[in-house]
Design a protein around this motif. Structure first.
Motif, short mmCIF file in Angstrom:
data_model
loop_
_atom_site.label_atom_id
_atom_site.label_comp_id
_atom_site.label_asym_id
_atom_site.label_seq_id
_atom_site.Cartn_x
_atom_site.Cartn_y
_atom_site.Cartn_z
N TYR A 15 0.87 -1.14 0.14
CA TYR A 15 -0.09 0.08 -0.03
C TYR A 15 0.90 1.18 0.14
N LYS A 16 0.30 2.28 -0.59
CA LYS A 16 1.11 3.58 -0.66
C LYS A 16 1.25 4.28 0.82
N LYS A 17 2.31 4.51 1.07
CA LYS A 17 2.49 4.99 2.37
C LYS A 17 1.88 6.30 2.51
N ARG A 18 1.20 6.45 3.81
CA ARG A 18 0.28 7.98 3.82
C ARG A 18 1.60 8.88 4.45
N ILE A 19 1.43 10.01 3.60
CA ILE A 19 2.17 11.12 3.81
C ILE A 19 1.79 12.07 4.74
N SER A 20 2.43 12.17 5.85
CA SER A 20 2.05 13.17 6.84
C SER A 20 2.70 14.44 6.75
N SER A 21 1.92 15.61 7.21
CA SER A 21 2.66 16.91 7.27
C SER A 21 3.61 16.96 8.10
N MET A 22 3.85 16.16 9.20
CA MET A 22 4.95 15.96 9.92
C MET A 22 6.23 15.31 9.59
N ASN A 23 6.14 14.72 8.26
CA ASN A 23 7.10 13.86 7.97
C ASN A 23 8.80 14.65 8.02
N LYS A 24 8.80 15.72 7.63
CA LYS A 24 9.91 16.47 7.37
C LYS A 24 10.49 16.89 8.95
N TRP A 25 9.57 16.48 10.05
CA TRP A 25 10.23 17.26 11.05
C TRP A 25 10.53 15.74 12.11
N LEU A 26 10.37 14.62 11.58
CA LEU A 26 10.44 13.15 12.40
C LEU A 26 11.87 13.08 12.64
N ASN A 27 12.76 13.22 11.45
CA ASN A 27 14.21 12.90 11.81
C ASN A 27 14.84 13.92 12.63
N ILE A 29 13.29 15.50 15.09
CA ILE A 29 12.94 15.04 16.57
C ILE A 29 13.82 13.95 16.98
N PHE A 30 13.91 12.73 16.22
CA PHE A 30 14.63 11.66 16.55
C PHE A 30 16.12 11.94 16.95
N LYS A 31 16.83 12.90 15.90
CA LYS A 31 18.13 13.15 16.08
C LYS A 31 18.35 14.06 17.51
N MET A 32 17.30 14.65 17.66
CA MET A 32 17.56 15.65 18.79
C MET A 32 17.43 14.83 20.33
N MET A 33 16.56 13.81 20.20
CA MET A 33 16.38 12.93 21.09
C MET A 33 17.66 12.00 21.24
N ASP A 34 18.18 11.77 20.17
CA ASP A 34 19.44 10.82 20.23
C ASP A 34 20.79 11.74 20.92
N ASP A 35 20.65 13.07 20.74
CA ASP A 35 21.62 13.94 21.07
C ASP A 35 21.34 14.33 22.75
N ASN A 36 20.17 13.60 23.25
CA ASN A 36 19.71 14.03 24.50
C ASN A 36 19.53 15.35 24.92
N HIS A 37 18.86 15.92 23.89
CA HIS A 37 18.11 17.28 24.13
C HIS A 37 16.77 17.02 24.83
N SER A 38 16.30 17.90 25.78
CA SER A 38 15.23 17.65 26.31
C SER A 38 14.19 17.73 25.64
N ASN A 39 12.80 17.24 25.91
CA ASN A 39 11.56 17.10 25.14
C ASN A 39 11.15 18.63 25.00
N ILE A 63 6.48 14.28 19.40
CA ILE A 63 7.52 13.95 20.46
C ILE A 63 7.26 12.87 21.42
N TYR A 64 5.88 13.04 21.87
CA TYR A 64 5.61 11.92 22.89
C TYR A 64 5.60 10.37 22.24
N LEU A 65 4.94 10.47 20.87
CA LEU A 65 5.15 8.89 20.20
C LEU A 65 6.39 8.45 20.00
N ILE A 66 7.47 9.53 19.40
CA ILE A 66 8.70 8.97 19.22
C ILE A 66 9.71 8.70 20.31
#
Length: 235
Positions: A15-27, A29-39, A63-66
């Motif tokens: 199935y075609k993946k659903r495009i979310s308007s938040m997609n460009k911010w997910l990486n 958010i993940f990178k900043m969490m991996d760098d141990n920045h606060s929520n 932010i909560y889900l990631i």
């Protein structure tokens, strides 16, 4: 299921993946969490980016889900408690609604917020508009609760070119009823209160139970105050 349909299960459809308007911010958010920045840092950083046009609720949800799905040892993000955690120690934050409530409270029996009262003089000095809001409101309040309708004309003339010009124009359109409300000792509060009760009952009962039960429910709300009331009369 037919044999053909069963065989199709071996190669599930892509199935075609659903495009979310938040997609460009997910990486990010993940990178900043991996760098141990606060929520909180992540939340405010993305919120202030020029390309971010989503709602704050959606950002907080991602932010909560990631954090929940990728960083099990990380504290979960809750936007409701954001202000308590972000405001530095020793800093007092007052909401605009709290300040307005303090300024616009005229009833001496109502206890005002003591925390706002401690800083209200500083606020008035830094923001003179707060003193003007309080002055205009209390002046209008004294007219409405008084018995001199002619003061209303003076008030409207005084502020017809001020910040509350639209408010004054609105009163001018219905100035006669407003003057009557000031001069007449009779209040429509009792009637308006009963109307509110009837509308509440209608929203609860009418659509599901029909007109007959609506009538009985309305009677039941008011008749018990009568001395000769009997519940059997409604059956």
């Amino acid at each position: 299921m037919t044999e053909t349909e069963i065989n199709r299960l071996d190669s599930p459809r892509n199935y075609k993946k659903r495009i979310s308007s938040m997609n460009k911010w997910l990486n990010i958010i993940f990178k900043m969490m991996d760098d141990n920045h606060s929520n909180e840092t992540i939340y405010y950083y993305i919120q202030r980016q020029s390309g971010f046009h989503e709602s704050n609720e959606k950002l907080a949800k991602y932010i909560y889900l990631i954090g929940k799905n990728n960083f099990p040892d990380r504290a979960l993000f809750n936007e409701k408690h954001l202000m308590k955690r972000v405001i530095p120690e020793g800093i007092v934050a007052l909401k605009r609604s709290e300040i307005l409530k303090y300024l616009l409270t005229c009833n001496p029996k109502v206890n005002k917020d003591e925390k706002v009262g401690m800083y209200i003089n500083i606020i008035k000095k830094e923001y003179p508009v707060t003193s003007r809001v309080e002055l205009i409101f209390k002046e209008f309040h004294s007219i409405i609760t008084g018995t001199e309708p002619e003061r209303l004309e003076v008030f409207l003339k005084k502020y017809e070119r001020s910040e509350i010009k639209a408010f004054c124009n609105g009163i001018k359109k219905d100035i006669t009823p407003v003057k009557n409300a000031i001069s007449s000792p009779v209040s429509s509060g009792f009637v308006e209160g009963n109307n509110n009760k009837f509308k509440l009952i209608k929203r609860i009962v009418y659509g599901r139970s029909g007109l007959v039960n609506l009538t009985k429910k309305c009677k039941l709300a008011f008749l018990p105050k009568n001395g000769d009331f009997k519940l059997s009369n409604l059956l």
